[in-house]
Design a protein around this motif. Structure first.
Motif, mmCIF file in Angstrom:
data_model
loop_
_atom_site.group_PDB
_atom_site.id
_atom_site.type_symbol
_atom_site.label_atom_id
_atom_site.label_comp_id
_atom_site.label_asym_id
_atom_site.label_seq_id
_atom_site.Cartn_x
_atom_site.Cartn_y
_atom_site.Cartn_z
ATOM 1 N N GLN A 135 0.828 -1.203 0.000
ATOM 2 C CA GLN A 135 0.000 0.000 0.000
ATOM 3 C C GLN A 135 0.866 1.259 0.000
ATOM 4 N N SER A 136 0.605 2.127 -0.964
ATOM 5 C CA SER A 136 1.409 3.351 -1.032
ATOM 6 C C SER A 136 0.567 4.595 -1.305
ATOM 7 N N GLU A 137 -0.753 4.446 -1.519
ATOM 8 C CA GLU A 137 -1.571 5.645 -1.756
ATOM 9 C C GLU A 137 -1.640 6.458 -0.464
ATOM 10 N N TRP A 138 -1.691 7.781 -0.593
ATOM 11 C CA TRP A 138 -1.657 8.622 0.602
ATOM 12 C C TRP A 138 -3.005 9.288 0.819
ATOM 13 N N SER A 139 -4.022 8.429 0.930
ATOM 14 C CA SER A 139 -5.346 8.902 1.309
ATOM 15 C C SER A 139 -5.338 9.242 2.799
ATOM 16 N N PHE A 140 -6.411 9.857 3.263
ATOM 17 C CA PHE A 140 -6.542 10.192 4.682
ATOM 18 C C PHE A 140 -6.461 8.917 5.525
ATOM 19 N N LYS A 141 -7.162 7.883 5.101
ATOM 20 C CA LYS A 141 -7.159 6.620 5.846
ATOM 21 C C LYS A 141 -5.749 6.025 5.897
ATOM 22 N N HIS A 142 -5.051 6.087 4.777
ATOM 23 C CA HIS A 142 -3.692 5.540 4.712
ATOM 24 C C HIS A 142 -2.751 6.316 5.637
ATOM 25 N N MET A 143 -2.881 7.635 5.641
ATOM 26 C CA MET A 143 -2.027 8.460 6.498
ATOM 27 C C MET A 143 -2.296 8.185 7.978
ATOM 28 N N CYS A 144 -3.554 7.886 8.303
ATOM 29 C CA CYS A 144 -3.873 7.540 9.694
ATOM 30 C C CYS A 144 -3.192 6.228 10.091
ATOM 31 N N ILE A 243 7.869 5.329 2.511
ATOM 32 C CA ILE A 243 7.227 4.509 3.540
ATOM 33 C C ILE A 243 6.019 3.798 2.940
ATOM 34 N N PHE A 244 5.944 2.496 3.180
ATOM 35 C CA PHE A 244 4.876 1.677 2.611
ATOM 36 C C PHE A 244 4.312 0.753 3.689
ATOM 37 N N ILE A 245 3.082 0.288 3.456
ATOM 38 C CA ILE A 245 2.436 -0.630 4.388
ATOM 39 C C ILE A 245 2.285 -1.993 3.735
ATOM 40 N N GLU A 246 2.691 -3.027 4.455
ATOM 41 C CA GLU A 246 2.448 -4.393 3.998
ATOM 42 C C GLU A 246 1.692 -5.152 5.084
ATOM 43 N N GLN A 247 1.067 -6.228 4.677
ATOM 44 C CA GLN A 247 0.352 -7.088 5.613
ATOM 45 C C GLN A 247 1.262 -8.245 6.016
ATOM 46 N N LEU A 248 1.472 -8.392 7.326
ATOM 47 C CA LEU A 248 2.246 -9.507 7.861
ATOM 48 C C LEU A 248 1.403 -10.218 8.905
#
Length: 376
Positions: A135-144, A243-248
């Motif tokens: 995940q790399s999109e910088w929506s409001f939800k992503h930034m939270c 900075i990116f988010i992954e699922q672990l």
């Protein structure tokens, strides 16, 4: 063995590349057949990044391998170890192994090796992380989500994880950044002349100049207080390219690249840097700034709390607001420099956004100044 480089300036010894691959994949029988090198992003004066793609024969089977090569270039202007952008810091960070000891919930690419060359360039060979799959999109939800995970990451260091002690880490990152910005900025007397000549474009914002002048005089006090906050190991360059988010195992986790700003900083600074930059780059809409500011901070605090920190939330709030606000030094000078050019009409839209951002940053500076009296 063939070579198909797309960047003629990149010289890689094929025998070295083969020996490196053998270490990476733990196969002494591997034979490099061909390789090519493609740039990632724009080459900068201070560094360049490439993906090195290899075809190799391993136990009679052709295999494809990729690695990231980052080349750091020496810069006498950034050759002081306490400079916020010390040119060699990222190589030293990777070579030290401290990124292999990050707390649970954040990781950096594996470092295969660091090379120092006769021309003083330094090469960092890194794991190629498939960031397009995270995940790399910088929506409001992503930034939270990012804010919450940053809180957990920072919180680990103020609840027991040992801080790294390497001397090449910056211990006064914000002070160094502010000093560099102030050195490049026009003297305040020159800024005032430009400001007064453009007041009509600013809809009579004369009171804003006074707020700016007052907060210019408070900068050192804000920095001194930042340096008293609980300390964390910080990335200090949190944005959509780094900075990116992954699922672990069903949980969100951070992947962080580009550690050139690695520092020992105050709690909240990491979030303040992220917020201030995102605001300037329009990732935080100016008409929703209050909502973003409060939600991002609440998520960051929740991350701190979930790591067991029960300290005064005003400490983190000060770190957040003061760090974000100090960007006003750069933003106001850039805005005035834009307005100084002859074609003011074409600069007006850009300057209007910078003016709105500057007002928000100055309001944050006021908040941080009020917080300072409560936490000292």
């Amino acid at each position: 063995m063939t070579t198909a480089k797309t960047e003629k300036d990149i010289k890689i010894d094929p025998d070295y590349l083969q020996s490196l691959l053998r270490r990476v994949v733990s196969s002494q029988n591997l034979q490099l057949l061909s390789w090519n090198c493609s740039p990632l992003g724009e080459n900068k004066e201070e560094s360049s990044v490439y993906r090195v793609s290899c075809i190799a024969l391993d136990n009679d089977r052709k295999q494809n391998y990729t690695m990231i090569l980052k080349i750091l270039k020496p810069d006498p202007m950034r050759n002081q170890i306490n400079h916020y952008y010390y040119w060699k810091r990222e190589a030293l960070v990777y070579r030290s192994g401290i990124l292999n000891q990050l707390p649970l919930g954040i990781k950096a690419p594996l470092c295969y090796t660091v090379e120092e060359h006769p021309d003083e360039n330094v090469s960092i060979w890194l794991e190629d992380i498939a960031i397009e799959n995270v995940q790399s999109e910088w929506s409001f939800k992503h930034m939270c989500k990012i804010s919450y995970l940053l809180g957990k990451y920072n919180g680990a260091y103020i609840t027991g994880t040992t801080l790294p002690t390497e001397s090449f880490l910056c211990h006064n990152w914000m002070r160094s950044w502010v000093e560099v910005c102030a050195a490049y900025a026009k003297p305040i007397e020159e800024q005032k002349v430009i400001w007064d000549s453009c007041l009509i474009d600013f809809n009579g914002k004369s009171s804003m100049w006074e707020l700016y002048r007052i907060n210019r005089d408070r900068v050192n006090s804000l920095l001194e207080t930042l340096e008293l906050l609980p300390r964390v190991f910080a990335h200090q360059d949190v944005h959509w390219d780094n900075i990116f988010i992954e699922q672990l195992n069903g949980n969100d986790s951070l992947i962080a690249i580009d550690w050139q700003f690695a520092s020992i900083s105050g709690v909240g600074e990491e979030l303040g840097r992220m917020f201030g930059y995102a605001l300037l780059k329009k990732k935080v809409p100016v008409n929703k700034v209050a909502e973003y500011k409060e939600e991002l901070f609440l998520n960051y605090m929740q991350g701190l709390r979930d790591k067991g920190w029960d300290g005064n939330f005003k400490l983190a709030r000060f770190g957040f607001t003061a760090t974000a606000s100090l960007r006003f030094i750069m933003v106001i000078d850039k805005m005035l420099s834009n307005l100084e050019v002859d074609d003011k009409i074409n600069q007006k839209e850009k300057s209007s956004h910078q003016l709105l951002v500057a007002q928000i940053l100055l309001d944050l500076a006021e908040e941080s100044w009020n917080l300072r009296s409560q936490i000292l």
